[in-house]
Design a protein around this motif. Structure first.
Motif, PDB file in Angstrom:
ATOM      1  N   GLN A 147       0.826  -1.201   0.000  1.00 44.11           N
ATOM      2  CA  GLN A 147       0.000   0.000   0.000  1.00 44.11           C
ATOM      3  C   GLN A 147       0.866   1.260   0.000  1.00 44.11           C
ATOM      4  O   GLN A 147       0.580   2.220  -0.717  1.00 44.11           O
ATOM      5  CB  GLN A 147      -0.935  -0.002   1.208  1.00 44.11           C
ATOM      6  CG  GLN A 147      -1.918   1.152   1.197  1.00 44.11           C
ATOM      7  CD  GLN A 147      -2.937   1.069   2.315  1.00 44.11           C
ATOM      8  OE1 GLN A 147      -2.936   0.127   3.120  1.00 44.11           O
ATOM      9  NE2 GLN A 147      -3.831   2.040   2.388  1.00 44.11           N
ATOM     10  N   LEU A 148       1.940   1.236   0.793  1.00 49.89           N
ATOM     11  CA  LEU A 148       2.851   2.380   0.823  1.00 49.89           C
ATOM     12  C   LEU A 148       3.544   2.546  -0.527  1.00 49.89           C
ATOM     13  O   LEU A 148       3.708   3.663  -1.020  1.00 49.89           O
ATOM     14  CB  LEU A 148       3.882   2.204   1.936  1.00 49.89           C
ATOM     15  CG  LEU A 148       4.900   3.336   2.100  1.00 49.89           C
ATOM     16  CD1 LEU A 148       4.202   4.666   2.344  1.00 49.89           C
ATOM     17  CD2 LEU A 148       5.873   3.016   3.228  1.00 49.89           C
ATOM     18  N   VAL A 149       3.950   1.436  -1.133  1.00 48.74           N
ATOM     19  CA  VAL A 149       4.564   1.504  -2.465  1.00 48.74           C
ATOM     20  C   VAL A 149       3.604   2.160  -3.451  1.00 48.74           C
ATOM     21  O   VAL A 149       3.988   3.026  -4.248  1.00 48.74           O
ATOM     22  CB  VAL A 149       4.977   0.099  -2.961  1.00 48.74           C
ATOM     23  CG1 VAL A 149       5.376   0.145  -4.432  1.00 48.74           C
ATOM     24  CG2 VAL A 149       6.123  -0.447  -2.127  1.00 48.74           C
ATOM     25  N   SER A 150       2.337   1.775  -3.388  1.00 51.16           N
ATOM     26  CA  SER A 150       1.337   2.339  -4.298  1.00 51.16           C
ATOM     27  C   SER A 150       1.192   3.843  -4.090  1.00 51.16           C
ATOM     28  O   SER A 150       1.123   4.610  -5.061  1.00 51.16           O
ATOM     29  CB  SER A 150      -0.006   1.638  -4.080  1.00 51.16           C
ATOM     30  OG  SER A 150      -0.998   2.182  -4.921  1.00 51.16           O
ATOM     31  N   GLN A 151       1.165   4.269  -2.823  1.00 51.41           N
ATOM     32  CA  GLN A 151       1.034   5.698  -2.523  1.00 51.41           C
ATOM     33  C   GLN A 151       2.243   6.485  -3.030  1.00 51.41           C
ATOM     34  O   GLN A 151       2.101   7.539  -3.670  1.00 51.41           O
ATOM     35  CB  GLN A 151       0.876   5.899  -1.018  1.00 51.41           C
ATOM     36  CG  GLN A 151      -0.419   5.349  -0.452  1.00 51.41           C
ATOM     37  CD  GLN A 151      -0.453   5.381   1.064  1.00 51.41           C
ATOM     38  OE1 GLN A 151       0.536   5.708   1.723  1.00 51.41           O
ATOM     39  NE2 GLN A 151      -1.591   5.027   1.643  1.00 51.41           N
ATOM     40  N   LEU A 152       3.427   5.979  -2.736  1.00 47.30           N
ATOM     41  CA  LEU A 152       4.642   6.676  -3.145  1.00 47.30           C
ATOM     42  C   LEU A 152       4.831   6.628  -4.658  1.00 47.30           C
ATOM     43  O   LEU A 152       5.320   7.594  -5.258  1.00 47.30           O
ATOM     44  CB  LEU A 152       5.858   6.075  -2.433  1.00 47.30           C
ATOM     45  CG  LEU A 152       5.902   6.257  -0.908  1.00 47.30           C
ATOM     46  CD1 LEU A 152       7.145   5.591  -0.331  1.00 47.30           C
ATOM     47  CD2 LEU A 152       5.866   7.732  -0.531  1.00 47.30           C
ATOM     48  N   LYS A 153       4.451   5.533  -5.266  1.00 48.60           N
ATOM     49  CA  LYS A 153       4.541   5.414  -6.722  1.00 48.60           C
ATOM     50  C   LYS A 153       3.690   6.482  -7.398  1.00 48.60           C
ATOM     51  O   LYS A 153       4.117   7.100  -8.391  1.00 48.60           O
ATOM     52  CB  LYS A 153       4.104   4.015  -7.155  1.00 48.60           C
ATOM     53  CG  LYS A 153       4.138   3.783  -8.665  1.00 48.60           C
ATOM     54  CD  LYS A 153       3.691   2.363  -8.999  1.00 48.60           C
ATOM     55  CE  LYS A 153       3.607   2.141 -10.491  1.00 48.60           C
ATOM     56  NZ  LYS A 153       3.131   0.754 -10.822  1.00 48.60           N
ATOM     57  N   SER A 154       2.496   6.724  -6.852  1.00 46.35           N
ATOM     58  CA  SER A 154       1.619   7.752  -7.430  1.00 46.35           C
ATOM     59  C   SER A 154       2.285   9.121  -7.344  1.00 46.35           C
ATOM     60  O   SER A 154       2.233   9.911  -8.308  1.00 46.35           O
ATOM     61  CB  SER A 154       0.272   7.775  -6.696  1.00 46.35           C
ATOM     62  OG  SER A 154      -0.450   6.580  -6.926  1.00 46.35           O
ATOM     63  N   LYS A 155       2.914   9.426  -6.213  1.00 44.78           N
ATOM     64  CA  LYS A 155       3.623  10.697  -6.068  1.00 44.78           C
ATOM     65  C   LYS A 155       4.781  10.798  -7.054  1.00 44.78           C
ATOM     66  O   LYS A 155       4.973  11.824  -7.708  1.00 44.78           O
ATOM     67  CB  LYS A 155       4.168  10.842  -4.638  1.00 44.78           C
ATOM     68  CG  LYS A 155       3.136  11.080  -3.567  1.00 44.78           C
ATOM     69  CD  LYS A 155       3.842  11.321  -2.232  1.00 44.78           C
ATOM     70  CE  LYS A 155       2.863  11.534  -1.101  1.00 44.78           C
ATOM     71  NZ  LYS A 155       3.571  11.809   0.189  1.00 44.78           N
ATOM     72  N   MET A 156       5.546   9.710  -7.154  1.00 48.78           N
ATOM     73  CA  MET A 156       6.702   9.700  -8.046  1.00 48.78           C
ATOM     74  C   MET A 156       6.280   9.950  -9.487  1.00 48.78           C
ATOM     75  O   MET A 156       6.890  10.765 -10.197  1.00 48.78           O
ATOM     76  CB  MET A 156       7.461   8.382  -7.933  1.00 48.78           C
ATOM     77  CG  MET A 156       8.591   8.226  -8.946  1.00 48.78           C
ATOM     78  SD  MET A 156       9.387   6.612  -8.895  1.00 48.78           S
ATOM     79  CE  MET A 156      10.611   6.880  -7.617  1.00 48.78           C
ATOM     80  N   LEU A 157       5.258   9.254  -9.941  1.00 48.64           N
ATOM     81  CA  LEU A 157       4.832   9.377 -11.334  1.00 48.64           C
ATOM     82  C   LEU A 157       4.231  10.752 -11.617  1.00 48.64           C
ATOM     83  O   LEU A 157       4.371  11.285 -12.727  1.00 48.64           O
ATOM     84  CB  LEU A 157       3.842   8.268 -11.682  1.00 48.64           C
ATOM     85  CG  LEU A 157       4.420   6.846 -11.650  1.00 48.64           C
ATOM     86  CD1 LEU A 157       3.354   5.825 -11.999  1.00 48.64           C
ATOM     87  CD2 LEU A 157       5.622   6.715 -12.570  1.00 48.64           C
TER      88      LEU A 157
END
Length: 463
Positions: free
Chosen positions: A433-443
């Motif tokens: 879930q954290l990966v998904s949240q941070l991935k959205s910010k990164m992209l």
């Protein structure tokens, strides 16, 4: 209306002058080239650096401070603009002959900002943001806001000893006797004494060449660190020699004005190319692991910035923050219509500046790096690899840009740097879930950066 006596009027004028000096300090930027996170003494390094250590002792240093990129030219673009280097036109290190790339004229640089505020401005040392060639008309430092410049196109040639490629205000100078760092400081001191407008505060941008290869240092310094032909000893000698040059410059700064009237910032453009100088961090220069991007970061302003303070690793900062921080410290409104990727560190450095807020995580992109992208948000580092093929050429090819701008990523990895600074334990499977949240910010950041980045494979209107 009551009359004001001459004595009272004089006192008011003097007080106004003191207030103006405090609000408009001289600003000196000291940037090393390829110096690692654990090279200098105050970061636990093996090199004797009393001048740099004194800046840290008299100011504030960040435990986790970052370059703008894992290689040189992009960090320099980020430093001068407060923006991700791709927005500013610089994708990787610049080779002027085959590349159109350079720092875009339309960018608002720190020199231009301060010049508009009444500062005298000078760039002394390495440039590496593009210079004109017989075939390509690129801007020179004066076109980016520097009244005076003394620079090399990129590295000192043939080495730090007796370089032959310095240019002063457009005029090549031929071979100069001595070592690059000392030559640079000689020029900076000469400008301070003889060339600047002494009625103005000044911005002095000093970018050293050391310890970038090809390296050289005086034998008497190298011998303190090992055999004269040992590359590690020479490497250390270049840093020691630079520290001695910095000591001379700081002494002169304190002679011409009170220390409390000068802000000095010290950092490096990327991590070291030596594995033994990254503080045990993963990777080195050229890659987006911590060893390639984490560098020293020191802010020194006596009477304003707290002395002897270390800002802990749970508050990362970087070169991208220097532009907005100077705006914050000097109460200057940043240029309108420009997205700043950095944040104002003034609340962390000076009491009374409110609470610090990082409006956007730190983000890195470098085409030849694996991982190609990295992001730091609080204690967490998210990295990913490119999801497309690319040439193995070391030199950046501008024909790659369309693919880079449209590129996607894979193999997202997550690290908690508060407990795993060496990035050994990938938490992606444990914290999806954290990966998904941070991935959205990164992209989201990536998309914004790529939308701004020029395509140098085609003619660019802003040269």
């Amino acid at each position: 209306m009551k009359c004001v006596s001459p004595i009272v009027a004089l006192a008011i004028a003097l007080l106004a002058g003191v207030t103006q000096a405090a609000d408009r300090p001289n600003i000196v930027m000291l940037l090393a080239d390829d110096l690692g996170y654990q090279d200098v003494g105050c970061y636990g390094g093996p090199v004797k650096t009393p001048a740099i250590d004194a800046l840290a002792a008299g100011g504030t240093r960040f435990h986790d401070f970052y370059a703008g990129c894992a290689v040189c030219s992009p960090t320099r673009a980020t430093l001068l603009t407060g923006r991700h280097h791709i927005r500013a036109g610089v994708y990787s290190w610049i080779e002027d002959g085959p590349q159109r790339s350079h720092l875009l004229l339309r960018e608002n640089t720190l020199a231009e900002l301060l010049k508009n505020e009444g500062y005298a401005t000078a760039h002394i040392g390495k440039w590496h943001l593009g210079m004109p060639t017989p075939k390509l008309d690129k801007p020179t430092p004066d076109q980016h806001g520097f009244d005076y410049w003394f620079a090399t196109v990129k590295n000192a040639i043939p080495s730090h000893r007796n370089p032959n490629n310095f240019i002063r205000n457009g005029k090549p100078l031929g071979e100069l006797e001595g070592y690059s760092c000392q030559i640079v400081v000689d020029e900076a001191i000469d400008w301070l004494e003889n060339s600047r407008d002494a009625k103005k505060p000044f911005f002095l941008n000093v970018w050293f060449h050391e310890p970038h290869a090809p390296i050289a240092a005086p034998d008497e310094i190298v011998s303190d660190y090992g055999e004269l032909k040992d590359n590690g000893a020479i490497y250390s000698g270049t840093i020691d020699n630079t520290d001695r040059a910095i000591a001379r410059l700081v002494k002169k700064l304190h002679e011409i004005d009170k220390p409390e009237n000068t802000l000095i910032i010290y950092a490096s453009d990327n991590g070291s190319y030596r594995d033994d100088r990254t503080g045990g961090l993963r990777g080195k220069k050229g890659v987006n692991w911590e060893g390639g991007i984490r560098v020293p970061g020191i802010f020194y302003w006596p009477g304003k910035i707290e002395a002897g303070k270390e800002i802990s690793g749970n508050i990362p900062a970087g070169i991208v923050d220097i532009f907005p921080t100077i705006c914050g410290l000097l109460a200057i409104t940043p240029p309108e219509g420009r997205h700043l990727d950095g944040s104002d560190l003034a609340p962390l450095l000076v009491r009374g500046h409110g609470e610090f807020t990082r409006h956007q995580p730190l983000f890195w992109h470098l085409q030849r790096s694996r991982p190609i992208v990295a992001m730091r948000d609080g204690n967490y580092s998210l990295v990913a690899e490119r999801n497309y093929e690319m040439s193995s050429d070391n030199m950046f090819q501008e024909a790659w840009i369309p693919r880079i701008k449209a590129g996607t990523y894979k193999n997202f990895q997550l690290y908690d740097l508060s407990v795993d600074p060496q990035q050994k334990h990938n938490l992606a499977a444990e914290k999806p879930q954290l990966v998904s949240q941070l991935k959205s910010k990164m992209l989201e950041i990536n998309d914004s950066v790529m939308a701004d980045g020029p395509d140098w494979s085609q003619p660019v209107s802003d040269r």
